[in-house]
Design a protein around this motif. Structure first.
Motif, mmCIF file in Angstrom:
data_model
loop_
_atom_site.group_PDB
_atom_site.id
_atom_site.type_symbol
_atom_site.label_atom_id
_atom_site.label_comp_id
_atom_site.label_asym_id
_atom_site.label_seq_id
_atom_site.Cartn_x
_atom_site.Cartn_y
_atom_site.Cartn_z
ATOM 1 N N LEU A 10 19.458 -27.367 -9.614
ATOM 2 C CA LEU A 10 20.559 -26.603 -10.200
ATOM 3 C C LEU A 10 21.371 -25.888 -9.124
ATOM 4 O O LEU A 10 22.605 -25.832 -9.184
ATOM 5 C CB LEU A 10 20.004 -25.577 -11.186
ATOM 6 C CG LEU A 10 19.396 -26.150 -12.479
ATOM 7 C CD1 LEU A 10 18.678 -25.060 -13.251
ATOM 8 C CD2 LEU A 10 20.461 -26.799 -13.342
ATOM 9 N N GLU A 11 20.691 -25.350 -8.122
ATOM 10 C CA GLU A 11 21.397 -24.667 -7.048
ATOM 11 C C GLU A 11 22.247 -25.643 -6.244
ATOM 12 O O GLU A 11 23.345 -25.307 -5.772
ATOM 13 C CB GLU A 11 20.391 -23.955 -6.139
ATOM 14 C CG GLU A 11 21.005 -23.181 -4.989
ATOM 15 C CD GLU A 11 21.985 -22.128 -5.446
ATOM 16 O OE1 GLU A 11 22.956 -21.863 -4.707
ATOM 17 O OE2 GLU A 11 21.794 -21.567 -6.544
ATOM 18 N N ALA A 12 21.749 -26.887 -6.093
ATOM 19 C CA ALA A 12 22.533 -27.901 -5.386
ATOM 20 C C ALA A 12 23.837 -28.199 -6.133
ATOM 21 O O ALA A 12 24.896 -28.387 -5.518
ATOM 22 C CB ALA A 12 21.707 -29.175 -5.218
ATOM 23 N N ILE A 13 23.758 -28.265 -7.469
ATOM 24 C CA ILE A 13 24.961 -28.497 -8.276
ATOM 25 C C ILE A 13 25.944 -27.345 -8.093
ATOM 26 O O ILE A 13 27.153 -27.545 -7.922
ATOM 27 C CB ILE A 13 24.583 -28.675 -9.760
ATOM 28 C CG1 ILE A 13 23.729 -29.933 -9.950
ATOM 29 C CG2 ILE A 13 25.827 -28.740 -10.623
ATOM 30 C CD1 ILE A 13 23.197 -30.104 -11.352
ATOM 31 N N ASN A 14 25.429 -26.122 -8.103
ATOM 32 C CA ASN A 14 26.284 -24.955 -7.895
ATOM 33 C C ASN A 14 26.947 -24.985 -6.514
ATOM 34 O O ASN A 14 28.140 -24.692 -6.369
ATOM 35 C CB ASN A 14 25.470 -23.666 -8.041
ATOM 36 C CG ASN A 14 25.359 -23.212 -9.485
ATOM 37 O OD1 ASN A 14 26.331 -23.250 -10.227
ATOM 38 N ND2 ASN A 14 24.172 -22.813 -9.893
ATOM 39 N N SER A 15 26.158 -25.344 -5.504
ATOM 40 C CA SER A 15 26.708 -25.391 -4.143
ATOM 41 C C SER A 15 27.783 -26.461 -4.024
ATOM 42 O O SER A 15 28.817 -26.256 -3.360
ATOM 43 C CB SER A 15 25.580 -25.674 -3.145
ATOM 44 O OG SER A 15 24.618 -24.643 -3.151
ATOM 45 N N LEU A 16 27.557 -27.605 -4.690
ATOM 46 C CA LEU A 16 28.544 -28.678 -4.644
ATOM 47 C C LEU A 16 29.828 -28.246 -5.354
ATOM 48 O O LEU A 16 30.949 -28.529 -4.880
ATOM 49 C CB LEU A 16 27.966 -29.938 -5.300
ATOM 50 C CG LEU A 16 28.792 -31.214 -5.151
ATOM 51 C CD1 LEU A 16 28.926 -31.613 -3.684
ATOM 52 C CD2 LEU A 16 28.155 -32.356 -5.944
ATOM 53 N N ALA A 17 29.677 -27.550 -6.481
ATOM 54 C CA ALA A 17 30.854 -27.055 -7.208
ATOM 55 C C ALA A 17 31.652 -26.080 -6.354
ATOM 56 O O ALA A 17 32.894 -26.086 -6.341
ATOM 57 C CB ALA A 17 30.415 -26.396 -8.505
ATOM 58 N N GLU A 18 30.954 -25.230 -5.614
ATOM 59 C CA GLU A 18 31.622 -24.269 -4.752
ATOM 60 C C GLU A 18 32.409 -24.974 -3.643
ATOM 61 O O GLU A 18 33.514 -24.564 -3.278
ATOM 62 C CB GLU A 18 30.583 -23.312 -4.162
ATOM 63 C CG GLU A 18 31.134 -22.264 -3.208
ATOM 64 C CD GLU A 18 32.131 -21.332 -3.867
ATOM 65 O OE1 GLU A 18 33.016 -20.816 -3.160
ATOM 66 O OE2 GLU A 18 32.018 -21.133 -5.090
ATOM 67 N N GLU A 41 25.333 -22.033 -16.784
ATOM 68 C CA GLU A 41 26.190 -20.955 -17.296
ATOM 69 C C GLU A 41 25.674 -19.586 -16.856
ATOM 70 O O GLU A 41 26.430 -18.711 -16.448
ATOM 71 C CB GLU A 41 26.250 -21.014 -18.829
ATOM 72 C CG GLU A 41 27.050 -22.203 -19.353
ATOM 73 C CD GLU A 41 26.925 -22.352 -20.869
ATOM 74 O OE1 GLU A 41 26.203 -21.523 -21.469
ATOM 75 O OE2 GLU A 41 27.513 -23.279 -21.421
ATOM 76 N N ARG A 42 24.356 -19.420 -16.886
ATOM 77 C CA ARG A 42 23.766 -18.157 -16.462
ATOM 78 C C ARG A 42 23.996 -17.911 -14.978
ATOM 79 O O ARG A 42 24.119 -16.780 -14.527
ATOM 80 C CB ARG A 42 22.252 -18.158 -16.752
ATOM 81 C CG ARG A 42 21.916 -18.134 -18.234
ATOM 82 C CD ARG A 42 20.432 -18.339 -18.445
ATOM 83 N NE ARG A 42 20.099 -18.521 -19.853
ATOM 84 C CZ ARG A 42 18.931 -18.966 -20.280
ATOM 85 N NH1 ARG A 42 17.992 -19.277 -19.405
ATOM 86 N NH2 ARG A 42 18.696 -19.103 -21.572
ATOM 87 N N ALA A 43 24.015 -19.005 -14.212
ATOM 88 C CA ALA A 43 24.221 -18.879 -12.774
ATOM 89 C C ALA A 43 25.689 -18.664 -12.424
ATOM 90 O O ALA A 43 26.034 -18.472 -11.261
ATOM 91 C CB ALA A 43 23.706 -20.124 -12.060
ATOM 92 N N GLY A 44 26.534 -18.733 -13.418
ATOM 93 C CA GLY A 44 27.953 -18.513 -13.177
ATOM 94 C C GLY A 44 28.586 -19.628 -12.372
ATOM 95 O O GLY A 44 29.395 -19.389 -11.480
ATOM 96 N N SER A 45 28.263 -20.851 -12.665
ATOM 97 C CA SER A 45 28.758 -21.985 -11.895
ATOM 98 C C SER A 45 30.271 -22.165 -12.060
ATOM 99 O O SER A 45 30.815 -21.984 -13.149
ATOM 100 C CB SER A 45 28.043 -23.258 -12.347
ATOM 101 O OG SER A 45 28.594 -24.368 -11.705
ATOM 102 N N MET A 46 30.894 -22.521 -10.965
ATOM 103 C CA MET A 46 32.337 -22.803 -10.974
ATOM 104 C C MET A 46 32.552 -24.290 -11.219
ATOM 105 O O MET A 46 33.135 -24.998 -10.411
ATOM 106 C CB MET A 46 32.941 -22.385 -9.636
ATOM 107 C CG MET A 46 32.713 -20.925 -9.284
ATOM 108 S SD MET A 46 33.505 -19.801 -10.453
ATOM 109 C CE MET A 46 35.209 -20.196 -10.141
ATOM 110 N N VAL A 47 32.043 -24.784 -12.343
ATOM 111 C CA VAL A 47 32.110 -26.213 -12.628
ATOM 112 C C VAL A 47 32.280 -26.390 -14.131
ATOM 113 O O VAL A 47 31.773 -25.597 -14.926
ATOM 114 C CB VAL A 47 30.839 -26.932 -12.118
ATOM 115 C CG1 VAL A 47 29.605 -26.415 -12.827
ATOM 116 C CG2 VAL A 47 30.949 -28.438 -12.280
#
Length: 526
Positions: free
Chosen positions: A468-476, A499-505
């Motif tokens: 999940l963190e990898a997806i967030n990092s890729l979105a950033e 959604e809880r992690a506040g992803s920009m995706v």
């Protein structure tokens, strides 16, 4: 729960004869393990009675034999030494306290249904465990080829007599079933060799000679009254709880692992299924009562269990008969049991070694991945050199997990399913977790990619928070580059976490989205 006399296969006659055979073989082993723990032989013998009866009657694996074992004796010996260092006679008090607390831990382990995790033990670990244990059983027989008085290796006529009786025992076990299977060949071998040694080789070592090594028993007499319950009362509980709990936890874990591994092995041999959690509760209850009645505790015995299974013992009656017979030997049958030659019991154990070792594993070299061979060898060698089955299993599981993580990390496949000047759709296949996130990230270059990016997770699974963190990092990355990233076919659980992690995706919700959870195992109750 109370299915003591319910039959599944076999017969009461087979169970009874097999149980008698096991009882005969239990005597020298219980005595030997008592010496290893630094206690009187009766402490080990009564432990075998309590462990054997309770687990046979109420345990999770009909036909499996429990008793005093070397693995428990090694750990229990530390409790005896610690107690003796604090005061004369305290060694046994600490031993019984540790065994009783260990029993409580095992009961709790079973009630929490943690026995199911034995299913996570890979097959190479099982093979290494079995091979290592076969070698340990083999090595344990070598001291029998020493003179009991001088400790020197046998030579000349005594050696030839010993070898001859061992060979005769093995031949009877191997070929008697070709004549009839009405009586267990192991029992026939012990009785035949015993009579022959009594008539013609009176100088050969017997159970009585082994007993004579015990302090206070120079005549080698096997006898004792039924022990009465007694709580450890002379322990400084306020200051010694740390030592007792730590030692009891090790005893409990060693006993559970060895018992559940033996249960799994018997399952494979009999093509039936035992109940791990029920076995944990029975083992814990047996250990608690064993400590209460002055026994050293124990766990499942793979050697005796194999003797029982190969002699026809399939039901609970076999273990019950073995325990009752052993109690009878202690109370009234000592003079007869004392005359059993050690050579006969060594021959029995040699046949157990031959039947236990996975000879087919020697043919796996070059036919299975090298990593699995390494796991087998690691578990085998750890068992042989440390004589610690729990550590060996942990080593195997850790190695197998590392190998799996390494191999899985190389199987993350990213393909371009559609490409246009403004949009590119990537398809992801494989497991996205801590071991594969680096390779996953290397497939995407935000600065040189097109404006609209879609990643389809339909053939992939997000396994942990690292994924999940990898997806967030890729979105950033894409957001910083002024690009728009969309994700498809993520499970509802993944979407909630993002959604809880506040992803920009942007995550698309589609009718055919998969349904799985992240980092949570769904196991059926055992």
């Amino acid at each position: 729960m109370f299915d003591i006399f319910r039959r599944t296969d076999g017969s009461y006659k087979d169970d009874s004869l097999s149980g008698l055979t096991v009882a005969l073989a239990l005597v020298p082993e219980a005595i030997a393990f008592s010496f290893a723990a630094g206690v009187d032989p009766l402490v080990g013998l009564w432990a075998a009675v309590f462990m054997g009866f309770i687990t046979a009657a109420f345990g999770g694996r009909p036909g499996m034999i429990s008793g005093a074992t070397g693995a428990i004796a090694v750990v229990a010996g530390k409790a005896v030494q610690h107690g003796d260092s604090l005061g004369e006679g305290l060694g046994l008090q600490y031993l019984f306290a540790v065994i009783m607390v260990a029993g409580g831990i095992q009961i709790l382990f079973g009630l929490l249904k943690l026995g199911r995790f034995i299913r996570l033990v890979p097959h190479p670990v099982m093979i290494g465990f079995v091979n290592g244990l076969a070698i340990v059983i083999l090595m344990a027989q070598f001291p029998s080829f020493r003179d009991l008085k001088t400790g020197e290796w046998l030579s000349g006529q005594p050696l030839f007599v010993m070898l001859g009786l061992v060979a005769l025992t093995m031949l009877i076990i191997q070929f008697f079933p070709k004549l009839t299977k009405a009586v267990p060949s192991t029992l026939v071998a012990i009785v035949t060799t015993g009579v022959l040694a009594f008539l013609f080789f009176k100088d050969s070592a017997t159970v009585s000679n082994v007993l004579a090594k015990s302090p206070g028993n120079p005549d080698g007499i096997l006898s004792g009254s039924f022990p009465l319950p007694s709580l450890p009362v002379d322990i400084a509980w306020a200051t010694e709880w740390s030592f007792i709990l730590k030692t009891a936890f090790v005893v409990a874990m060693v006993g559970i692992i060895e018992s559940l591994m033996t249960l799994q092995l018997i399952d494979e041999i009999t093509e039936t299924r035992g109940h791990g959690n029920r076995e944990c509760i029975a083992q814990g209850s047996a250990n608690f009562l064993s400590g209460l009645f002055g026994g050293m505790g124990g766990c499942a015995m793979i050697g005796q269990s194999l003797i029982n299974i190969k002699s026809g013992g399939r039901g609970r009656t076999s273990g019950i008969v073995a325990a009752v017979a052993l109690a009878s030997f202690i109370l009234v049958g000592g003079p007869v049991i004392q005359q059993i030659p050690i050579a006969a019991l060594v021959g029995v154990m040699f046949m157990v070694v031959i039947g236990t070792f996975e000879w087919s594993s020697l043919k796996t070299f070059g036919r299975v991945p090298f990593s699995e061979i390494i796991v087998i060898l690691a578990v085998t060698l750890t068992t042989v050199f440390l004589h610690d089955l729990a550590t060996a299993v942990f080593v195997g599981i850790i190695l197998s997990a590392l190998v799996f993580a390494w191999e899985s990390s190389k199987h993350v496949l990213v393909t371009v399913e559609k490409s246009s000047p403004n949009e590119k759709i990537y398809g992801l296949q494989g497991l996205l977790y801590f071991g594969s996130v680096k390779e996953f990230m290397e497939h995407f270059q935000a600065s040189s990619d097109v404006q609209e990016i879609v990643i389809d997770f339909g053939n992939a699974r997000v396994c942990d928070m690292s994924g999940l963190e990898a997806i967030n990092s890729l979105a950033e990355r894409y957001r910083s580059a002024g690009k728009h990233l969309r994700l498809r076919h993520l499970s509802a659980d993944c979407r909630r976490m993002l959604e809880r992690a506040g992803s920009m995706v942007d995550v698309e919700v589609l009718p055919d989205d998969p349904d799985y959870t992240v980092a949570r195992l769904r196991l059926d109750a055992d």
